[in-house]
Design an enzyme around this catalytic site. Structure first.
Site, PDB file in Angstrom:
ATOM      1  N   TYR A 188     -16.125   0.942  23.938  1.00 18.18           N
ATOM      2  CA  TYR A 188     -14.875   0.778  23.292  1.00 18.18           C
ATOM      3  C   TYR A 188     -14.850   0.781  21.528  1.00 18.18           C
ATOM      4  O   TYR A 188     -16.388  -0.479  21.618  1.00 18.18           O
ATOM      5  CB  TYR A 188     -13.496  -0.595  23.873  1.00 18.18           C
ATOM      6  CG  TYR A 188     -13.314  -0.382  25.137  1.00 18.18           C
ATOM      7  CD1 TYR A 188     -11.717  -0.594  25.604  1.00 18.18           C
ATOM      8  CD2 TYR A 188     -14.203  -1.157  26.357  1.00 18.18           C
ATOM      9  CE1 TYR A 188     -11.405  -0.256  26.155  1.00 18.18           C
ATOM     10  CE2 TYR A 188     -13.550  -1.488  27.367  1.00 18.18           C
ATOM     11  CZ  TYR A 188     -11.989  -0.897  27.950  1.00 18.18           C
ATOM     12  OH  TYR A 188     -11.932  -0.906  28.862  1.00 18.18           O
ATOM     13  N   PRO A 241      -6.763  -3.800  26.598  1.00 24.14           N
ATOM     14  CA  PRO A 241      -8.275  -3.789  27.935  1.00 24.14           C
ATOM     15  C   PRO A 241      -9.276  -4.543  28.004  1.00 24.14           C
ATOM     16  O   PRO A 241     -10.263  -4.565  28.768  1.00 24.14           O
ATOM     17  CB  PRO A 241      -7.961  -1.798  27.888  1.00 24.14           C
ATOM     18  CG  PRO A 241      -7.943  -1.646  27.157  1.00 24.14           C
ATOM     19  CD  PRO A 241      -6.704  -2.407  26.071  1.00 24.14           C
TER      20      PRO A 241
END
Length: 608
Positions: free
Chosen positions: A250, A330
């Site tokens: 990420y 997320p």
């Protein structure tokens, strides 16, 4: 392949719209409960790679309760350790701390496991196949009408929801009218069901832009197989181990002006591609090198949105679950977990109402329990995302996020993010009146796992494995040491009381209380002093249902259960565990009538 024509009308107990993790969890649970259920999805094929991937400790427990955790545990990537990196003195990054990835004394699985969403969905497909239930694909709803007839809405046997379905792979005029008792909209963040019902989302987008890559990397980064949080002068990155040698990154993109349109502040999607994302990641990893081997398995970019639906149901006939209810970052690994736990919560309640065992009012507890959870989740996500996205504290930036602040929040939030600390407030199915009988079993939280031994064969068994998700309430009778005459006398008197015609077992047992209630007996007696037949017969419906709070034959597992639950071996206690694994109430032997009142608040007495 089933075809539709303009004349077809059908009936079903539950129609599920959307075959992602939330829809599949509910469909699988209902199918195994014997409910007439149907599930549709607009996609021609399921997810093959990417999407959600992190499974939290509580969700692993839930999957285990359905017999689905073993493949995940075997194939998925495990990471019990977290690592934290911050700016170093020479412009690169240095490791500042390693900690457990989960801070919970009661987590049965004290770690995260990653597996791509398609792999998780495959667990449900295999289980559903065994019951003859398959997803009807390339199918969308085009209209939904809920009856306004109050008598019909209040009749659990009525089918007051009319849904028009259209097959995308057939002619335009090929439709089907489905008359459903209940509908669950599990159709994602852009939910058609939510929108057509006019349910609004509360919240907004942040200005935080992120890229996600699933890749096979070449790197000398030493913590690549740990859950790693990197705050650097070049941005922020989260490193997630995946199955095999794969990694997920990420990557914060907000710091790179090439990814942001200066006029709108939004993502410049034309400049986003896997190569550029890896370039940004490689800067963050300095002085370690990072290179992508081959093509990525999956990638995307997104802006964090934090929203929750105003309500989760309409007239207790149409419900929404999963991303249709709540959207968030997320990076705390909540999306798929929250979604599946929404469905785990509602499935048994639908089954009870459809069987005629519970009043329709039971369904109100779905919204009251999961809406509060979703709001708490959004509050948590706002705090966590701010800490994660914020610039690190350095000598030049004393207002930044300190390492101590970030790790402290990571530890504090662990109970919530792992799912093991989720607590439901008092309601018809959460009664805290006698909490003092089991001081460490928090009523409204999930049953704490603990290893006992079966009295019959001294085999170690986790209490969770003795309580599968089979839609039955678990009645756990903690009886103390039955080798003591006075204790055994009390236990026999309790057994007589439970077996009396007016007890809750017979009153709400629908003619055969073993269909509704699963009785387990836990003794605080030594394995060398007691046999399973020493407890009254009605407390031992099967030899495997009598457990001892003692160690196994080699003293490797077991013992200390009464203390772990805060139950006095002398006084004992009755613990009622809901079909979804949450403690509904506890009571002393002398207050069995309070258990009857508990079930009377939502259950229907047997007829005849």
């Amino acid at each position: 392949m089933t075809t539709l024509n303009p004349q077809i009308e059908s009936k079903v107990d539950v129609l599920i719209i959307g075959a992602g993790p939330a829809g599949l969890m509910c469909a699988n649970a209902l199918a195994h409960a014997g409910v007439d259920v149907r599930i549709i999805d607009k996609r021609a094929v399921g997810v093959a790679a990417g999407q959600a991937d992190g499974i939290q400790p509580r969700t692993i427990e839930v999957l285990q309760s359905y017999g689905l955790a073993e493949p995940l545990i075997r194939i998925g990537a495990h990471f019990p350790r977290a690592s934290f990196w911050n700016p170093g003195p020479n412009g690169g990054i240095i490791r500042t701390q390693r900690t457990p990835s989960i801070f919970s004394e009661t987590a049965r699985y004290p770690q995260l496991i990653t597996r791509h969403q398609g792999g998780i969905e495959a667990l449900f497909h295999g289980s559903m196949d065994a019951k003859g239930l398959h997803v009807q694909r390339s199918t969308i709803p085009t209209a939904i009408v809920l009856s306004k007839d109050e008598s019909e809405l209040k009749d659990p046997k009525a089918n007051p929801v009319k849904v028009t379905l259209k097959r995308l792979d057939l002619e335009e005029d090929d439709i089907e009218i489905v008359h459903a008792k209940f509908v669950l909209g599990a159709d994602g963040a852009h939910s058609w069901v939510r929108n057509v019902l006019g349910i609004k989302l509360e919240g907004d987008n942040t200005d935080s832009i992120w890229g996600v890559l699933d890749v096979y990397p070449e790197t000398n980064f030493p913590d690549s197989r740990n859950w790693t949080f990197i705050h650097s002068n070049h941005g922020t990155l989260m490193n997630i181990p995946r199955e095999g040698d794969m990694m997920r990154y990420y990557i914060q993109l907000s710091e790179d002006p090439d990814f942001v349109d200066p006029k709108t502040g939004r993502v410049n999607k034309a400049r986003a591609n896997p190569g550029r994302l890896m370039e940004t990641a490689a800067k963050i990893f300095q002085p370690y090198h990072l290179k992508m081997l081959g093509e990525p398995e999956w990638w995307t970019i997104y802006i964090i949105g934090q929203r929750v639906a105003q309500k989760f149901s309409v007239e207790d006939r149409i419900f929404i679950a999963g991303d249709a209810c709540h959207t968030h970052s997320p990076k705390a690994g909540q999306g798929m977990n929250a979604s599946m736990n929404d469905s785990h919560n509602i499935a048994w309640k639908l089954a009870y109402v459809l069987r005629g065992w519970a009043d329709l009012s039971l369904l109100k507890t779905y919204e009251s329990e999961r809406l509060k959870f979703a709001r708490d989740l959004i509050d948590f996500d706002r705090k966590w995302s701010k800490l994660f996205t914020g610039k690190p504290r350095t000598e030049e930036n004393q207002d930044g996020i300190s390492h101590e602040e970030f790790v402290g929040a990571f530890q504090t939030f662990s109970g919530f993010s792992s799912g093991v600390g989720v607590r439901y407030e008092p309601s018809a199915i959460v009664d805290k009146k006698h909490q003092s009988c089991a001081t460490k079993l928090v009523i409204g939280e999930r049953m704490i796992p603990h290893v006992f031994v079966q009295a019959a064969d001294i085999r170690a068994v986790n209490i969770h494995d003795a309580m599968p998700s089979d839609t039955r309430f678990k009645v756990l009778v903690f009886v103390g040491n039955v080798t003591v005459a006075a204790t055994l006398a009390r236990v026999r008197a309790l057994a007589d009381k439970l077996d009396a015609p007016g007890s809750f077992l017979h009153k709400y047992g629908q003619g055969d209380y073993h269909k509704v209630f699963d009785i387990l007996c836990v003794c605080a007696a030594s394995k060398d002093e007691v046999d399973f037949i020493d407890v009254p017969q009605m407390l031992r419906p099967h030899w495997s249902k009598v457990l001892l709070d003692d160690t196994d034959m080699h003293a490797r597992e077991g013992g200390g259960g009464f203390a772990a639950y805060g139950i006095s071996p002398e006084a004992g206690a009755i613990v009622i565990v809901r079909p979804d694994g949450y403690v509904g109430m506890v009571a002393p032997y002398e207050h069995v009538e309070d258990i009857s009142a508990y079930f009377g608040s939502f259950m229907v007495e047997k007829s005849g």
